[in-house]
Write an enzyme that holds these catalytic residues in place. Structure first.
Site, PDB file in Angstrom:
ATOM      1  N   LYS A  72       0.807  -1.225   0.000  1.00 42.72           N
ATOM      2  CA  LYS A  72       0.000   0.000   0.000  1.00 42.72           C
ATOM      3  C   LYS A  72       0.839   1.273   0.000  1.00 42.72           C
ATOM      4  CE  LYS A  72      -4.429  -1.516   1.780  1.00 42.72           C
ATOM      5  NZ  LYS A  72      -4.293  -2.965   1.998  1.00 42.72           N
ATOM      6  N   GLU A  94     -10.872   6.648   2.830  1.00 42.37           N
ATOM      7  CA  GLU A  94     -11.705   5.660   3.502  1.00 42.37           C
ATOM      8  C   GLU A  94     -10.785   4.535   3.970  1.00 42.37           C
ATOM      9  OE1 GLU A  94     -10.998   5.615   0.328  1.00 42.37           O
ATOM     10  OE2 GLU A  94     -10.368   3.519   0.121  1.00 42.37           O
ATOM     11  N   SER A 361       1.931  -9.801  -0.541  1.00 41.84           N
ATOM     12  CA  SER A 361       1.556  -8.384  -0.496  1.00 41.84           C
ATOM     13  C   SER A 361       1.790  -7.710   0.847  1.00 41.84           C
ATOM     14  CB  SER A 361       0.091  -8.230  -0.909  1.00 41.84           C
ATOM     15  OG  SER A 361      -0.751  -9.057  -0.130  1.00 41.84           O
TER      16      SER A 361
HETATM   17  C1  LIG Z   1      -5.114  -3.999   1.427  1.00 43.42           C
HETATM   18  C2  LIG Z   1      -4.378  -5.259   1.207  1.00 43.42           C
HETATM   19  C3  LIG Z   1      -4.718  -6.140   0.146  1.00 43.42           C
HETATM   20  C4  LIG Z   1      -5.893  -5.937  -0.768  1.00 43.42           C
HETATM   21  O1  LIG Z   1      -5.845  -4.826  -1.592  1.00 43.42           O
HETATM   22  P1  LIG Z   1      -5.549  -4.911  -3.152  1.00 43.42           P
HETATM   23  O2  LIG Z   1      -5.881  -3.541  -3.628  1.00 43.42           O
HETATM   24  O3  LIG Z   1      -6.411  -5.959  -3.746  1.00 43.42           O
HETATM   25  O4  LIG Z   1      -4.111  -5.229  -3.302  1.00 43.42           O
HETATM   26  C5  LIG Z   1      -3.936  -7.271  -0.044  1.00 43.42           C
HETATM   27  N1  LIG Z   1      -2.906  -7.552   0.774  1.00 43.42           N
HETATM   28  C6  LIG Z   1      -2.555  -6.738   1.805  1.00 43.42           C
HETATM   29  C7  LIG Z   1      -1.410  -7.119   2.668  1.00 43.42           C
HETATM   30  C8  LIG Z   1      -3.279  -5.576   2.059  1.00 43.42           C
HETATM   31  O5  LIG Z   1      -2.937  -4.783   3.086  1.00 43.42           O
END
Ligand SMILES: *Cc1c(COP(=O)(O)O)cnc(C)c1O
Length: 386
Positions: A72, A94, A361
Site C-alpha cells: 500500500k 476511507e 503483499s
Molecule cells: C489492502 C491489502 C490487500 C488488498 O488490496 P488490493 O488492492 O487488492 O491489493 C492485499 N494484501 C494486503 C497485505 C493488504 O494490506
C-alpha cells in the site's frame, strides 16, 4: 459517486496526466520508494517450502518488507505527491481494516499534509490498534455509524466530505478502483512490483516465471505485479479472491468469480450483487479482501482471457498462513495467504523445472490476534496478545 464530484475528479485526471510525463515528479516518486519505502523489495526463493511440496519452485515477492508492511505504501506515496503538486493541503481517505488509513496517515506526515480518515464504527471497534496508529500519526479518524457501519459506508462518507471541501482536499483512494484516473493511476504507482520482480527473476533464473499469483481485494497488488507480465503470453496470471466460507455460500467476497457487471463507486466492473442488483454484503476473514467489487482492469483481463480468477476460502488461507510461518519463518498477511493457498495447490502438480511467483503483499503481524481466535486459542485473550 456524487455528480458534484465530476469536475473535481477530472481535475485529478488532468493533474495526473501531466505529472506522469514530468520527469521531476517521477524522480521524486522513485526517490521516496527507494529511500522511504525500502524498495526494491526482495525476491526470495522459498526453498524449504518448494522442496517440501516437491514440485515447482516457489518465489516470493517480498512486499511485506516495505515500510508499513505492505504494498500500500507505493500507492499512497504517489498519490500524496500528486496532492501536493496540485496544491492541496488535506488528504482524506476511507479505510476498512485500517491498513489504508495508516498508510495514508504515514504519507501525510511525510509530506506535511493534514489527514482525515473515514472508517465504519463497527470497523473502529474491531481494529482499535490501527485507529490508535492513525492517531499517533496525527490523523483525525471519523467514525461512520450509518448503514452497515463498515467500508461501504465509509466510502460514501468520505466522498461527501470531498463534496464539502473539493478545493483544498485530495481524496486518496486505496486500491485500483473508482472513477478514472484512479484505476490507471494506482496501477502505475504499483507496477514497480512487477517491474522489479521480472528483473530479479531474470537475474535469479535467467527466465520468466510460468505462473504469477496474487490476491485480489480491489486489485492493486495484483495489477501491480501482473502489469509487466501481461505482454508475455507464456506467463500465466492468476488472481485469488476471498472465498470466505465457500463459493457455494453467500459469505464470500469473490466479485469476479460470482459477481455480475454493474456500475457503482464511479466504475463499471464486476460486483457482488443481491437479487435487487444492489451491492451485496460480503464476507472474508481477511479484512483487506472484504470489498464487494474489483478494479475494472481485472474485469478486462478476465474477459479477454489473459488472467484467470479463482478463490481461496478462509480455511485454505489460514492453512497457507501456518505453512509459510512454519516452513520459511515468514508470517504473511492473511490477504497474501490467499495467493499462497493457490500456490500450495499447484506446486506439487508442476515439475521441478517450473517456477511460481507469488506476490507476498504484506506481513501478518496485524493478523496474529485474529488467527489465534480462529484457531480457538481462548487462552490468549486480546489483552495478552496486544
Ligand atoms: C489492502 C491489502 C490487500 C488488498 O488490496 P488490493 O488492492 O487488492 O491489493 C492485499 N494484501 C494486503 C497485505 C493488504 O494490506
Amino acid at each position: 459517486m456524487p455528480v458534484e464530484l465530476k469536475s473535481t475528479v477530472e481535475e485529478v485526471a488532468l493533474a495526473y496526466a501531466e505529472a506522469k510525463k514530468d520527469v521531476y515528479f517521477m524522480d521524486e516518486f522513485k526517490g521516496l520508494l527507494l529511500e522511504y519505502a525500502n524498495r526494491p523489495s526482495m525476491l526470495y526463493y522459498a526453498k524449504n517450502l518448494s522442496e517440501k511440496l516437491g514440485g515447482a519452485k516457489i518465489y516470493l515477492k517480498r512486499e511485506d518488507l516495505n515500510h508499513t508492511g505492505a504494498h500500500k505504501v507505493n500507492n499512497v506515496l504517489g498519490q500524496a505527491l500528486l496532492a501536493k503538486r496540485m496544491g492541496k493541503i488535506r488528504l482524506i481517505a476511507e479505510t476498512g481494516a485500517g491498513q489504508h488509513g495508516v498508510a495514508t496517515a504515514t504519507a501525510a506526515v511525510l509530506l506535511g499534509l493534514e489527514c482525515e480518515i473515514y472508517m465504519g464504527s463497527e470497523d473502529i471497534q474491531r481494529q482499535a490498534l490501527n485507529v490508535f496508529r492513525m492517531e499517533l500519526l496525527g490523523a483525525k479518524v471519523h467514525a461512520v455509524s450509518r448503514g452497515t457501519k463498515t467500508l461501504k459506508d465509509a466510502v460514501d462518507a468520505a466522498l461527501e466530505a470531498w463534496v464539502e471541501r473539493p478545493n483544498d482536499t485530495y481524496y486518496l483512494l486505496g486500491s485500483a478502483v473508482g472513477p478514472h484516473p484512479y484505476p490507471e493511476m494506482v496501477r502505475d504507482f504499483q507496477k514497480v512490483i512487477g517491474q522489479e520482480a521480472k528483473e530479479q527473476m531474470l537475474q535469479a533464473e535467467g527466465r520468466l516465471p510460468d505462473l504469477v499469483i496474487a490476491c485480489v481485494g480491489g486489485g492493486s497488488n495484483a495489477i501491480g505485479i501482473f502489469h509487466e507480465f501481461v505482454p508475455h503470453k507464456e506467463v500465466q496470471l492468476i488472481g485469488v479472491e476471498a472465498g470466505g466460507l465457500g463459493l457455494d455460500t453467500v459469505d464470500n467476497a469473490a466479485a469476479l468469480s460470482l459477481g455480475r457487471p454493474a456500475t457503482f463507486h464511479g466504475m463499471h466492473t464486476y460486483f457482488n450483487l443481491d437479487i435487487n442488483d444492489q451491492i451485496a454484503p460480503v464476507y472474508s476473514l481477511s479484512a483487506g479482501l472484504d470489498y464487494p467489487g474489483v478494479g475494472p482492469e481485472h474485469a478486462y483481463l478476465k474477459e479477454i482471457n489473459r488472467a484467470q480468477y479463482l478463490a481461496a476460502t478462509d480455511q485454505e488461507a489460514v492453512a497457507a498462513f501456518l505453512e509459510l510461518a512454519q516452513s520459511e519463518g515468514i508470517i504473511p498477511a492473511i490477504e497474501s495467504s490467499h495467493a499462497l493457498a493457490e500456490a500450495l495447490k499447484r506446486a506439487p502438480k508442476m515439475s521441478k523445472g517450473e517456477i511460481i511467483l507469488v506476490n507476498l503483499s504484506g506481513r501478518g503481524d496485524k493478523d496474529v490476534a485474529m488467527i489465534a481466535r480462529y484457531l480457538g486459542r481462548d487462552d490468549l485473550d486480546d489483552a495478552q496478545l496486544f
